[in-house]
Write a protein that holds these residues in place. Structure first.
Motif, PDB file in Angstrom:
ATOM      1  N   ASN A  77      64.829  -3.875 -52.016  1.00 12.33           N
ATOM      2  CA  ASN A  77      64.690  -3.291 -50.685  1.00 12.33           C
ATOM      3  C   ASN A  77      63.265  -3.564 -50.224  1.00 12.33           C
ATOM      4  O   ASN A  77      62.429  -4.005 -51.013  1.00 12.33           O
ATOM      5  N   GLY A  78      62.980  -3.301 -48.942  1.00 11.70           N
ATOM      6  CA  GLY A  78      61.604  -3.459 -48.500  1.00 11.70           C
ATOM      7  C   GLY A  78      61.448  -3.822 -47.039  1.00 11.70           C
ATOM      8  O   GLY A  78      62.428  -3.950 -46.288  1.00 11.70           O
ATOM      9  N   PHE A 231      51.314 -12.224 -43.084  1.00  8.08           N
ATOM     10  CA  PHE A 231      52.436 -11.987 -43.995  1.00  8.08           C
ATOM     11  C   PHE A 231      52.366 -10.552 -44.511  1.00  8.08           C
ATOM     12  O   PHE A 231      51.315 -10.086 -44.943  1.00  8.08           O
ATOM     13  N   MET A 232      53.508  -9.862 -44.463  1.00  4.71           N
ATOM     14  CA  MET A 232      53.569  -8.485 -44.955  1.00  4.71           C
ATOM     15  C   MET A 232      54.800  -8.307 -45.832  1.00  4.71           C
ATOM     16  O   MET A 232      55.908  -8.699 -45.451  1.00  4.71           O
ATOM     17  N   ILE A 233      54.590  -7.756 -47.003  1.00  2.00           N
ATOM     18  CA  ILE A 233      55.682  -7.430 -47.917  1.00  2.00           C
ATOM     19  C   ILE A 233      55.416  -6.043 -48.483  1.00  2.00           C
ATOM     20  O   ILE A 233      54.327  -5.761 -48.979  1.00  2.00           O
ATOM     21  N   GLY A 234      56.398  -5.175 -48.399  1.00  2.00           N
ATOM     22  CA  GLY A 234      56.295  -3.851 -49.007  1.00  2.00           C
ATOM     23  C   GLY A 234      57.666  -3.374 -49.404  1.00  2.00           C
ATOM     24  O   GLY A 234      58.654  -3.655 -48.730  1.00  2.00           O
ATOM     25  N   GLY A 235      57.745  -2.657 -50.509  1.00  3.67           N
ATOM     26  CA  GLY A 235      59.043  -2.166 -50.942  1.00  3.67           C
ATOM     27  C   GLY A 235      59.171  -2.228 -52.443  1.00  3.67           C
ATOM     28  O   GLY A 235      58.179  -2.279 -53.178  1.00  3.67           O
ATOM     29  N   CYS A 236      60.389  -2.254 -52.919  1.00  6.17           N
ATOM     30  CA  CYS A 236      60.663  -2.211 -54.352  1.00  6.17           C
ATOM     31  C   CYS A 236      61.134  -3.584 -54.820  1.00  6.17           C
ATOM     32  O   CYS A 236      62.174  -4.077 -54.381  1.00  6.17           O
ATOM     33  N   SER A 237      60.368  -4.185 -55.690  1.00  7.28           N
ATOM     34  CA  SER A 237      60.815  -5.444 -56.276  1.00  7.28           C
ATOM     35  C   SER A 237      62.005  -5.175 -57.198  1.00  7.28           C
ATOM     36  O   SER A 237      62.302  -4.022 -57.550  1.00  7.28           O
ATOM     37  N   ARG A 245      60.518   4.223 -54.145  1.00 11.39           N
ATOM     38  CA  ARG A 245      61.184   4.700 -52.938  1.00 11.39           C
ATOM     39  C   ARG A 245      61.244   3.608 -51.879  1.00 11.39           C
ATOM     40  O   ARG A 245      60.259   2.900 -51.648  1.00 11.39           O
ATOM     41  N   PRO A 246      62.388   3.465 -51.208  1.00 10.43           N
ATOM     42  CA  PRO A 246      62.505   2.473 -50.135  1.00 10.43           C
ATOM     43  C   PRO A 246      61.573   2.785 -48.960  1.00 10.43           C
ATOM     44  O   PRO A 246      61.109   3.918 -48.797  1.00 10.43           O
TER      45      PRO A 246
END
Length: 292
Positions: A77-78, A231-237, A245-246
């Motif tokens: 998710n992310g 570039f932006m990435i955040g969430g659960c690998s 948490r999502p």
């Protein structure tokens, strides 16, 4: 009345074309990362140029090759975003994409969530296509869930931020933090749940990209260039602990706020040009989410 009419016309134009405030800005929750913090080249390395500080990537297509990149890690998710600037002029047949997929892990049976810019001919706007595939493939049995837009700005004139937020309940597509589409999880059979990687690419899709293939890529206009930054990435690998948490789509942490829904309604009412659930030519027994 004669004096009032120009004011009313101006007000109508402003209300249609002025981007409303969504009240919540997911992109403000993340710091941009350098390219190699999150990604690697996937193909066409000779058609990529990275800025010295690794904050911006230029990729291009010519008659020899396109180019693509892929996130280092898969995610369950992310929030995945990038600012993109597209090429002006003749770009028919060319697709610039930013998307999620697990095609390499599940060939012939993959999930995919797409933001695609469909190239065009001079004088006509780019089409932004969003799409969701669930356990599909490219063998003719793929079931697309397309929603397409003509944007309220010129995407070749500057950078704009495009993002996908994917959590266990929904997928939200954003343009400059305005939600343009919400795809809800109504059934596991119609919602991607397996880990996916983040991709970006530019490639020749002449067979369908521009007016159903009417206009093809014309390499007299090469190279076809796309620029990515922020570039932006955040969430659960896929490797994160179970208590990860999502990412929340709204201030409340679940679904969109009323102000976000209003902004999404504005975008769809004024700029949506295709929605698969409204297409009478489609076999909607294959897309049961259209009915519930």
């Amino acid at each position: 009345m004669a004096l009032l009419l120009p004011f009313l016309l101006l007000l109508m134009f402003h209300s249609t074309f002025s981007q409303p405030s969504p009240g919540y800005y997911p992109s403000s929750k993340f710091r941009p990362i350098s390219f190699y913090q999150g990604f690697n080249n996937l193909w066409g390395p000779q058609h990529q140029s990275l800025s010295q500080d690794q904050s911006s990537l230029t990729i291009w297509l010519d008659s020899t090759s396109g180019s693509g990149f892929k996130s280092i890690r898969p995610f369950r998710n992310g929030y995945f975003g990038a600012s993109v600037k597209l090429q002006t002029g003749y770009t028919a047949g060319v697709i610039t994409a930013f998307y999620l997929s697990n095609n390499e892990a599940h060939p012939g049976f993959h999930d995919e969530v797409d933001i695609e810019f469909l190239g065009t001919t001079p004088g006509k706007p780019y089409t932004l296509q969003t799409n969701v595939y669930v356990r599909g493939s490219g063998d003719g049995r793929i079931i697309g869930r397309e929603m397409r837009f003509h944007l309220w700005f010129d995407p070749t004139a500057g950078f704009h931020h495009y993002a996908i937020l994917w959590n266990p309940d929904e997928i939200i597509f954003f343009v400059d933090d305005v939600p343009i589409r919400r795809y809800a999880r109504k059934d596991e059979a119609t919602f991607p749940v397996r880990p996916m990687w983040v991709y970006g690419s530019i490639w020749d899709a002449s067979s369908w990209a521009t007016e159903d293939g009417k206009y093809k890529a014309d390499y007299r206009y090469q190279p076809f260039v796309a620029r990515f930054t922020k570039f932006m990435i955040g969430g659960c690998s896929a490797y994160a602990p179970s208590n990860c948490r999502p990412i929340a789509a709204s201030p409340s942490g679940s679904r969109l706020s009323s102000q976000q829904y209003a902004a999404m309604t504005w975008a769809q009412s004024n700029y949506m040009v295709y929605y698969y659930c409204q297409d009478s030519r489609r076999d909607h027994s294959l897309t049961p989410e259209c009915f519930n």
